[in-house]
Design a protein around this motif. Structure first.
Motif, mmCIF file in Angstrom:
data_model
loop_
_atom_site.group_PDB
_atom_site.id
_atom_site.type_symbol
_atom_site.label_atom_id
_atom_site.label_comp_id
_atom_site.label_asym_id
_atom_site.label_seq_id
_atom_site.Cartn_x
_atom_site.Cartn_y
_atom_site.Cartn_z
ATOM 1 N N ALA A 253 13.398 -14.349 10.796
ATOM 2 C CA ALA A 253 14.223 -13.498 11.655
ATOM 3 C C ALA A 253 13.904 -12.030 11.425
ATOM 4 O O ALA A 253 13.861 -11.226 12.367
ATOM 5 C CB ALA A 253 15.701 -13.772 11.387
ATOM 6 N N PHE A 254 13.663 -11.658 10.171
ATOM 7 C CA PHE A 254 13.327 -10.270 9.849
ATOM 8 C C PHE A 254 11.996 -9.873 10.483
ATOM 9 O O PHE A 254 11.864 -8.773 11.033
ATOM 10 C CB PHE A 254 13.268 -10.093 8.334
ATOM 11 N N GLU A 255 11.003 -10.752 10.414
ATOM 12 C CA GLU A 255 9.707 -10.464 11.040
ATOM 13 C C GLU A 255 9.868 -10.228 12.540
ATOM 14 O O GLU A 255 9.265 -9.302 13.107
ATOM 15 C CB GLU A 255 8.725 -11.608 10.768
ATOM 16 N N GLU A 256 10.680 -11.066 13.171
ATOM 17 C CA GLU A 256 10.928 -10.885 14.601
ATOM 18 C C GLU A 256 11.631 -9.541 14.871
ATOM 19 O O GLU A 256 11.322 -8.852 15.848
ATOM 20 C CB GLU A 256 11.790 -12.032 15.133
ATOM 21 N N ALA A 257 12.573 -9.181 14.003
ATOM 22 C CA ALA A 257 13.303 -7.930 14.182
ATOM 23 C C ALA A 257 12.386 -6.711 14.042
ATOM 24 O O ALA A 257 12.506 -5.740 14.806
ATOM 25 C CB ALA A 257 14.448 -7.855 13.169
ATOM 26 N N ILE A 258 11.488 -6.774 13.084
ATOM 27 C CA ILE A 258 10.529 -5.664 12.906
ATOM 28 C C ILE A 258 9.662 -5.509 14.148
ATOM 29 O O ILE A 258 9.460 -4.401 14.668
ATOM 30 C CB ILE A 258 9.653 -5.912 11.665
ATOM 31 N N GLU A 283 18.313 -2.714 4.815
ATOM 32 C CA GLU A 283 19.301 -3.567 4.155
ATOM 33 C C GLU A 283 18.917 -5.040 4.277
ATOM 34 O O GLU A 283 19.100 -5.822 3.332
ATOM 35 C CB GLU A 283 20.678 -3.320 4.758
ATOM 36 N N MET A 284 18.383 -5.433 5.413
ATOM 37 C CA MET A 284 17.924 -6.806 5.586
ATOM 38 C C MET A 284 16.805 -7.120 4.597
ATOM 39 O O MET A 284 16.800 -8.175 3.941
ATOM 40 C CB MET A 284 17.448 -7.033 7.024
ATOM 41 N N TYR A 285 15.861 -6.202 4.476
ATOM 42 C CA TYR A 285 14.727 -6.386 3.566
ATOM 43 C C TYR A 285 15.201 -6.457 2.116
ATOM 44 O O TYR A 285 14.750 -7.297 1.334
ATOM 45 C CB TYR A 285 13.731 -5.250 3.751
ATOM 46 N N ARG A 286 16.143 -5.572 1.760
ATOM 47 C CA ARG A 286 16.713 -5.584 0.403
ATOM 48 C C ARG A 286 17.325 -6.944 0.084
ATOM 49 O O ARG A 286 17.076 -7.528 -0.975
ATOM 50 C CB ARG A 286 17.785 -4.500 0.306
ATOM 51 N N ASP A 287 18.118 -7.468 1.000
ATOM 52 C CA ASP A 287 18.791 -8.742 0.758
ATOM 53 C C ASP A 287 17.797 -9.886 0.610
ATOM 54 O O ASP A 287 17.985 -10.791 -0.223
ATOM 55 C CB ASP A 287 19.768 -9.036 1.898
ATOM 56 N N ILE A 288 16.756 -9.867 1.419
ATOM 57 C CA ILE A 288 15.728 -10.901 1.329
ATOM 58 C C ILE A 288 15.039 -10.857 -0.026
ATOM 59 O O ILE A 288 14.828 -11.893 -0.679
ATOM 60 C CB ILE A 288 14.694 -10.741 2.466
ATOM 61 N N GLU A 289 14.683 -9.674 -0.487
ATOM 62 C CA GLU A 289 13.962 -9.556 -1.757
ATOM 63 C C GLU A 289 14.832 -9.962 -2.944
ATOM 64 O O GLU A 289 14.342 -10.558 -3.905
ATOM 65 C CB GLU A 289 13.441 -8.127 -1.930
ATOM 66 N N GLU A 328 22.034 -10.129 11.826
ATOM 67 C CA GLU A 328 21.585 -8.757 12.064
ATOM 68 C C GLU A 328 20.320 -8.720 12.929
ATOM 69 O O GLU A 328 20.126 -7.810 13.733
ATOM 70 C CB GLU A 328 21.333 -8.047 10.732
ATOM 71 N N ALA A 329 19.472 -9.717 12.763
ATOM 72 C CA ALA A 329 18.263 -9.790 13.593
ATOM 73 C C ALA A 329 18.633 -9.971 15.063
ATOM 74 O O ALA A 329 17.978 -9.411 15.955
ATOM 75 C CB ALA A 329 17.365 -10.931 13.120
ATOM 76 N N ILE A 330 19.671 -10.747 15.324
ATOM 77 C CA ILE A 330 20.161 -10.880 16.694
ATOM 78 C C ILE A 330 20.662 -9.531 17.196
ATOM 79 O O ILE A 330 20.382 -9.123 18.334
ATOM 80 C CB ILE A 330 21.285 -11.933 16.760
ATOM 81 N N GLN A 331 21.371 -8.816 16.346
ATOM 82 C CA GLN A 331 21.887 -7.500 16.732
ATOM 83 C C GLN A 331 20.758 -6.535 17.079
ATOM 84 O O GLN A 331 20.862 -5.755 18.034
ATOM 85 C CB GLN A 331 22.743 -6.932 15.598
ATOM 86 N N VAL A 332 19.677 -6.582 16.326
ATOM 87 C CA VAL A 332 18.519 -5.732 16.614
ATOM 88 C C VAL A 332 17.980 -6.025 18.011
ATOM 89 O O VAL A 332 17.573 -5.113 18.748
ATOM 90 C CB VAL A 332 17.413 -5.940 15.553
ATOM 91 N N PRO A 343 13.347 -16.366 19.261
ATOM 92 C CA PRO A 343 13.541 -17.235 18.093
ATOM 93 C C PRO A 343 14.731 -16.870 17.214
ATOM 94 O O PRO A 343 15.232 -17.726 16.487
ATOM 95 C CB PRO A 343 12.231 -17.069 17.305
ATOM 96 N N VAL A 344 15.188 -15.618 17.263
ATOM 97 C CA VAL A 344 16.233 -15.214 16.310
ATOM 98 C C VAL A 344 17.517 -16.021 16.473
ATOM 99 O O VAL A 344 18.235 -16.257 15.493
ATOM 100 C CB VAL A 344 16.529 -13.694 16.418
ATOM 101 N N SER A 345 17.834 -16.447 17.691
ATOM 102 C CA SER A 345 19.054 -17.250 17.861
ATOM 103 C C SER A 345 18.916 -18.592 17.158
ATOM 104 O O SER A 345 19.885 -19.117 16.592
ATOM 105 C CB SER A 345 19.367 -17.442 19.345
ATOM 106 N N ARG A 346 17.714 -19.175 17.175
ATOM 107 C CA ARG A 346 17.486 -20.439 16.483
ATOM 108 C C ARG A 346 17.521 -20.253 14.971
ATOM 109 O O ARG A 346 18.014 -21.111 14.234
ATOM 110 C CB ARG A 346 16.160 -21.056 16.920
ATOM 111 N N PHE A 347 16.971 -19.138 14.497
ATOM 112 C CA PHE A 347 17.039 -18.851 13.063
ATOM 113 C C PHE A 347 18.496 -18.786 12.602
ATOM 114 O O PHE A 347 18.853 -19.307 11.543
ATOM 115 C CB PHE A 347 16.333 -17.525 12.745
#
Length: 388
Positions: A253-258, A283-289, A328-332, A343-347
């Motif tokens: 989802a993050f990749e799609e958002a970027i 913030e998304m990247y921080r949480d993933i890491e 958040e990816a959906i929000q982006v 794809p973000v909705s499926r994620f």
């Protein structure tokens, strides 16, 4: 703390990523109706992926939990349904057979798992009890060289595709957790009845099963009374593999958002150039890491099964993090993120499963909380825990 991959691990992850991005990702939408990703599973079997958890003497790769988590993470970035299908072949059910089953069962079952010719399923949840294992009612009676299985299970994955099922069951009606063991049953056994189906928001189909006087050979008794502790140890593997899918969904989802933040323009410039959007992505990247570090550390404790508390906190965090990040990816994406075409909705729909399966977050928080109240050292605190 750094987790440096070996060359073999990098090659494996790179191969799976290429396959996932080039083929699985484009097919993901069509599996949302509950159909099984047979074509994807065939391609993964050819790479040996379905045999990651199977010892080499039975035709598998015999890889550690960490390697398996890396692969599931990568598959989940493209197709949640395929990741969950693979989890069924590399997770608890395979670990139980490889670790505890009689040799005859291992040789009959495990090579077929590796080749993709046999799909396994696990039956735990009952209509009246999920986490409350001590109140399971399904029972297996040992009668000489035969077993007689009766009971009901629900919310079972891969029922229509699986050829064999690992069933958590009481043995000879012994009460409490001490009475829990497990048996192996084939789907064509007389008395094995699928009684209901449930389509999930993630795209999978789940089902309910009734066992009515199912007669099994004695060798299908994998674990007898007092087997629950062993089953729980094997299940700790699932508590690393479930969050690896959550991590992969968040990353996908993050990749799609970027990509979207770079391509979508508003007021004459890419939306990724606005401070509010950049902070959201940061913030998304921080949480993933954070999730990646916690999960990889938990995987590294496996010997052969992961530390239950490390696995629990990794699962709690990654499951909840994936819900936040995919949302958040959906929000982006704005309104487009709410559509099936993106794809973000499926994620997001896939991520919602994580906190429910493999031990709910509430159950795991209670597990960790009890351990802290009992074992956390008074004098040296975290230093005495030996984490580092």
């Amino acid at each position: 703390m750094q987790f440096k991959l070996t060359e073999d691990q990098r090659t494996m992850v790179g191969t799976v990523r290429a396959l996932t991005q080039d083929r699985f990702k484009g097919r993901a939408l069509k599996y949302m109706d509950g159909s099984f990703p047979w074509e994807n599973m065939k391609e993964l079997a050819e790479l040996g992926i379905l045999g990651m958890a199977v010892p080499e003497e039975y035709g598998g790769l015999g890889l550690p939990v960490f390697d398996t988590a890396l692969v599931l993470e990568e598959i989940a970035k493209g197709c949640y349904t395929t990741a969950m299908a693979v989890l069924g072949e590399v997770g608890t059910q395979t670990k139980i057979i490889a670790s505890f089953a009689p040799e005859s069962i291992k040789r009959r079952v495990l090579p077929k798992v590796c080749s993709g010719d046999l799909i396994l399923a696990i039956c735990m949840t009952e209509p009246h009890a999920g986490t409350d294992v001590a109140n399971y009612r399904t029972n297996t009676e040992v009668r000489g060289d035969k077993l007689l299985l009766n009971g009901a299970k629900t919310l079972i994955s891969r029922v229509d595709e699986a050829g064999m099922f690992i069933v958590f069951t009481r043995i000879n009606k012994q009460p409490g957790r001490a009475g829990i063991g497990c048996v192996l049953i084939e789907r064509d056994t007389p008395g094995f009845i699928v009684t209901g189906r449930h389509h999930t928001m993630g795209g999978e189909n789940l089902a309910s099963i009734t066992f009515e006087n199912c007669e099994l050979p004695l060798e299908n008794l994998i674990l007898r009374e007092d087997g629950f502790k062993k089953l729980l140890n094997a299940f700790n593997t699932q508590r690393c593999l479930n969050p690896s899918i959550s991590l992969g969904l968040a990353e996908g989802a993050f990749e799609e958002a970027i990509h979207y933040a770079r391509d979508r323009t508003a007021f004459g410039r890419p939306i990724g150039e606005f401070q509010g959007m950049r902070w959201k992505l940061a913030e998304m990247y921080r949480d993933i890491e954070v999730g990646r570090s916690m999960l990889y550390r938990a995987c590294a404790t496996a010997n052969p099964f992961p530390d239950p508390y490390e696995a629990a906190i990794a699962k709690i965090y990654c499951n909840e993090m994936a819900i936040r990040v995919t949302s958040e990816a959906i929000q982006v994406h704005g309104g487009y993120g709410f559509t099936d075409e993106y794809p973000v909705s499926r994620f997001y729909r896939g991520a919602r499963y994580g906190t429910l399966g493999g031990g709910t977050t509430e159950t795991l928080k209670e597990l960790v909380g009890k351990q802290l109240m009992t074992d956390f050292p008074d004098k040296d605190g975290f230093l005495a825990m030996g984490t580092f």
